[in-house]
Design a protein around this motif. Structure first.
Motif, PDB file in Angstrom:
ATOM      1  N   ASN A  34      17.462 -13.983  19.975  1.00 30.72           N
ATOM      2  CA  ASN A  34      17.430 -12.669  19.339  1.00 30.72           C
ATOM      3  C   ASN A  34      16.680 -12.770  18.022  1.00 30.72           C
ATOM      4  O   ASN A  34      16.956 -13.674  17.218  1.00 30.72           O
ATOM      5  CB  ASN A  34      18.848 -12.173  19.049  1.00 30.72           C
ATOM      6  CG  ASN A  34      19.513 -11.574  20.267  1.00 30.72           C
ATOM      7  OD1 ASN A  34      19.121 -10.519  20.747  1.00 30.72           O
ATOM      8  ND2 ASN A  34      20.519 -12.268  20.778  1.00 30.72           N
ATOM      9  N   ALA A 146      15.929  -5.928  18.538  1.00 29.74           N
ATOM     10  CA  ALA A 146      16.654  -4.659  18.460  1.00 29.74           C
ATOM     11  C   ALA A 146      15.668  -3.524  18.201  1.00 29.74           C
ATOM     12  O   ALA A 146      14.542  -3.746  17.742  1.00 29.74           O
ATOM     13  CB  ALA A 146      17.701  -4.721  17.353  1.00 29.74           C
ATOM     14  N   ASN A 174      21.135   1.545  19.122  1.00 29.04           N
ATOM     15  CA  ASN A 174      20.271   0.382  19.339  1.00 29.04           C
ATOM     16  C   ASN A 174      19.711   0.482  20.749  1.00 29.04           C
ATOM     17  O   ASN A 174      20.415   0.256  21.732  1.00 29.04           O
ATOM     18  CB  ASN A 174      21.058  -0.917  19.169  1.00 29.04           C
ATOM     19  CG  ASN A 174      20.186  -2.152  19.369  1.00 29.04           C
ATOM     20  OD1 ASN A 174      18.966  -2.051  19.544  1.00 29.04           O
ATOM     21  ND2 ASN A 174      20.800  -3.321  19.343  1.00 29.04           N
ATOM     22  N   ALA A 179      20.261  -7.976  19.779  1.00 30.34           N
ATOM     23  CA  ALA A 179      21.500  -7.595  19.103  1.00 30.34           C
ATOM     24  C   ALA A 179      21.400  -7.943  17.624  1.00 30.34           C
ATOM     25  O   ALA A 179      20.670  -8.853  17.227  1.00 30.34           O
ATOM     26  CB  ALA A 179      22.686  -8.310  19.735  1.00 30.34           C
ATOM     27  N   SER A 181      23.653  -8.553  13.864  1.00 28.41           N
ATOM     28  CA  SER A 181      24.937  -8.780  13.200  1.00 28.41           C
ATOM     29  C   SER A 181      25.000  -8.047  11.870  1.00 28.41           C
ATOM     30  O   SER A 181      26.071  -7.946  11.266  1.00 28.41           O
ATOM     31  CB  SER A 181      25.164 -10.276  12.972  1.00 28.41           C
ATOM     32  OG  SER A 181      24.135 -10.820  12.164  1.00 28.41           O
ATOM     33  N   LEU A 235      28.506  -7.972  17.289  1.00 30.68           N
ATOM     34  CA  LEU A 235      27.076  -7.707  17.428  1.00 30.68           C
ATOM     35  C   LEU A 235      26.847  -6.249  17.806  1.00 30.68           C
ATOM     36  O   LEU A 235      27.567  -5.688  18.640  1.00 30.68           O
ATOM     37  CB  LEU A 235      26.453  -8.615  18.491  1.00 30.68           C
ATOM     38  CG  LEU A 235      26.413 -10.113  18.169  1.00 30.68           C
ATOM     39  CD1 LEU A 235      25.884 -10.889  19.368  1.00 30.68           C
ATOM     40  CD2 LEU A 235      25.575 -10.388  16.929  1.00 30.68           C
ATOM     41  N   GLU A 237      24.814  -4.190  19.869  1.00 28.05           N
ATOM     42  CA  GLU A 237      24.017  -4.529  21.040  1.00 28.05           C
ATOM     43  C   GLU A 237      23.368  -3.296  21.662  1.00 28.05           C
ATOM     44  O   GLU A 237      23.562  -2.172  21.195  1.00 28.05           O
ATOM     45  CB  GLU A 237      24.907  -5.255  22.056  1.00 28.05           C
ATOM     46  CG  GLU A 237      25.447  -6.570  21.517  1.00 28.05           C
ATOM     47  CD  GLU A 237      26.621  -7.112  22.304  1.00 28.05           C
ATOM     48  OE1 GLU A 237      26.629  -8.322  22.582  1.00 28.05           O
ATOM     49  OE2 GLU A 237      27.536  -6.325  22.632  1.00 28.05           O
ATOM     50  N   GLN A 238      22.606  -3.547  22.734  1.00 25.80           N
ATOM     51  CA  GLN A 238      21.846  -2.477  23.369  1.00 25.80           C
ATOM     52  C   GLN A 238      22.754  -1.318  23.786  1.00 25.80           C
ATOM     53  O   GLN A 238      23.819  -1.522  24.367  1.00 25.80           O
ATOM     54  CB  GLN A 238      21.098  -3.008  24.590  1.00 25.80           C
ATOM     55  CG  GLN A 238      20.166  -1.977  25.215  1.00 25.80           C
ATOM     56  CD  GLN A 238      19.408  -2.536  26.398  1.00 25.80           C
ATOM     57  OE1 GLN A 238      19.911  -3.382  27.125  1.00 25.80           O
ATOM     58  NE2 GLN A 238      18.181  -2.067  26.592  1.00 25.80           N
ATOM     59  N   GLU A 240      24.626   0.519  22.096  1.00 23.43           N
ATOM     60  CA  GLU A 240      25.794   0.800  21.267  1.00 23.43           C
ATOM     61  C   GLU A 240      25.407   1.803  20.178  1.00 23.43           C
ATOM     62  O   GLU A 240      24.250   1.866  19.750  1.00 23.43           O
ATOM     63  CB  GLU A 240      26.358  -0.483  20.669  1.00 23.43           C
ATOM     64  CG  GLU A 240      26.987  -1.379  21.727  1.00 23.43           C
ATOM     65  CD  GLU A 240      27.748  -2.550  21.142  1.00 23.43           C
ATOM     66  OE1 GLU A 240      28.560  -3.136  21.876  1.00 23.43           O
ATOM     67  OE2 GLU A 240      27.530  -2.881  19.955  1.00 23.43           O
TER      68      GLU A 240
END
Length: 366
Positions: A34, A146, A174, A179, A181, A235, A237-238, A240
């Motif tokens: 990532n 991301a 996202n 991802a 943080s 994280l 992530e996609q 979210e």
């Protein structure tokens, strides 16, 4: 003469074959990375397939663009860091590799902003040793990035009079494969015109405390907030979604433009920044002030009771009037006159509003 030429050709072919011979069989494992994510482990297996000892081996690894080696992460018997000053291309030294022996080493690497979202990228691996040079490519891996964007602003715009307060929610999604943080969301506005308060993270209805910098309201989202979103891990992530809600008070109509920005990055670099307009619209409400003068004259001139001047100011327009200036003088319609034997008592000027509240006014000029 013909035999001599043939001998030269045979010798040349033998020399070329010797230089290009492979002494090493490679295998490797490469993880997906990532961008701005955690480091992950790459491993390489080197097998000496010849009957020769490979002395003074040097392993040179050139990483894909934007991928960097993490210093002091090399592990594996018989290998050590020789030159890791440039994390994009590192050199490891090794002890002799005996005939048919196998060596394994591993190390950590991470992807930064320069690593574009791409699939099946590879690192080059080159081994220099006493018997020549062997070259290969690592197992392919993917670089994931991301892609933050403002999915919605509700309400997208607001139309109302000066002094209004309304609630607004912004949603950030996202849409990328990578991802995060940590990332940031900012609201840009004119602090003198728009007052923002009561920031709430909708996922758990918790209060958010932004950082204020000039006209920017900045939310730096970390794992403390991210773990309330999506699948509740640390994280973002996609697919979210983050939603922040807040109140806006329209305190002035001079500059009502507003923007919402998202950005993320690492190592002091910003990998991506997106900006969306989120304006507030106040209709063209125009004040109209009408003044009426009431003069109560005391004809006992020179007595202790002064004459009373009352000025009634009425706003007959559709908008509120701000920064009102009253210019009061003795004289005619063309301006003040010094030929009067009376004067205005500037120490006793009272402002009475429509609710009956009284305020003593101090003139700015006499």
């Amino acid at each position: 003469m013909k035999r001599f030429i043939a001998a030269i050709c045979i010798l040349a072919l033998f020399t070329i074959s010797t230089v290009s011979a492979q002494h090493i069989n490679f295998s490797s494992q490469s993880p997906d990375l990532n961008i701005c994510g955690a480091t992950d482990t790459f491993s390489v297996v080197i097998q000496n397939t010849s009957s020769d000892t490979l002395n003074n081996p040097l392993v040179i690894i050139n990483f894909h663009n934007g991928v960097a080696y993490q210093n002091s992460s090399l592990s594996g018997t018989g290998f050590s860091e020789q030159n890791v000053a440039n994390p994009d291309s590192v050199v490891f030294s090794g002890s002799p590799i005996l005939p048919f022996a196998t060596r394994t080493f591993s190390f950590l690497a991470s992807a930064h902003c320069d690593a574009a979202d791409s699939s099946a990228v590879m690192n080059s691996i080159r081994v220099l040793h006493s018997q020549g040079t062997d070259v290969t490519l690592s197992a392919p891996y993917n670089i994931l990035t991301a892609a933050l964007s403002v999915q919605s602003i509700v309400p997208a715009s607001f139309t109302g009079p000066l002094g209004s307060t309304f609630s607004r929610c912004i949603t950030v999604i996202n849409g990328g494969f990578g991802a995060l943080s940590t990332f940031s969301v900012a609201i840009e506005r004119d602090a003198a015109s728009l007052l923002y308060t009561n920031f709430i993270l909708s996922a758990n209805n918790s209060a958010l405390v932004p950082t204020l910098s000039g006209d920017s309201i900045i939310f730096n989202l970390t794992t403390a907030q991210i773990q309330a979103l999506g699948d509740l891990d640390t994280l973002f992530e996609q697919n979210e979604v983050l939603e922040i809600c807040y109140d806006i008070n329209v305190v002035d109509c001079i500059n009502l433009s507003s923007e919402v920005s998202t950005w993320w990055g690492c190592n002091g670099d910003t990998c991506e920044r997106q900006t969306t307009a989120a304006n507030v619209i106040v209709p063209a409400l125009v004040p109209n002030l009408v003044a009426q003068q009431i003069f109560i004259e005391n004809r006992c001139y020179g007595g202790p009771t002064p004459s009373l001047i009352k000025i009634v100011v009425t706003n007959t327009g559709t908008g509120a009037a701000r920064d009102v200036l009253l210019d009061i003088w003795q004289g005619g319609i063309n301006g003040p006159s010094s030929g009067y034997y009376s004067r205005l008592d500037t120490t006793n000027i009272q402002w009475v509003d429509s609710s009956g509240n009284v305020q003593i006014l101090q003139p700015t000029a006499v």
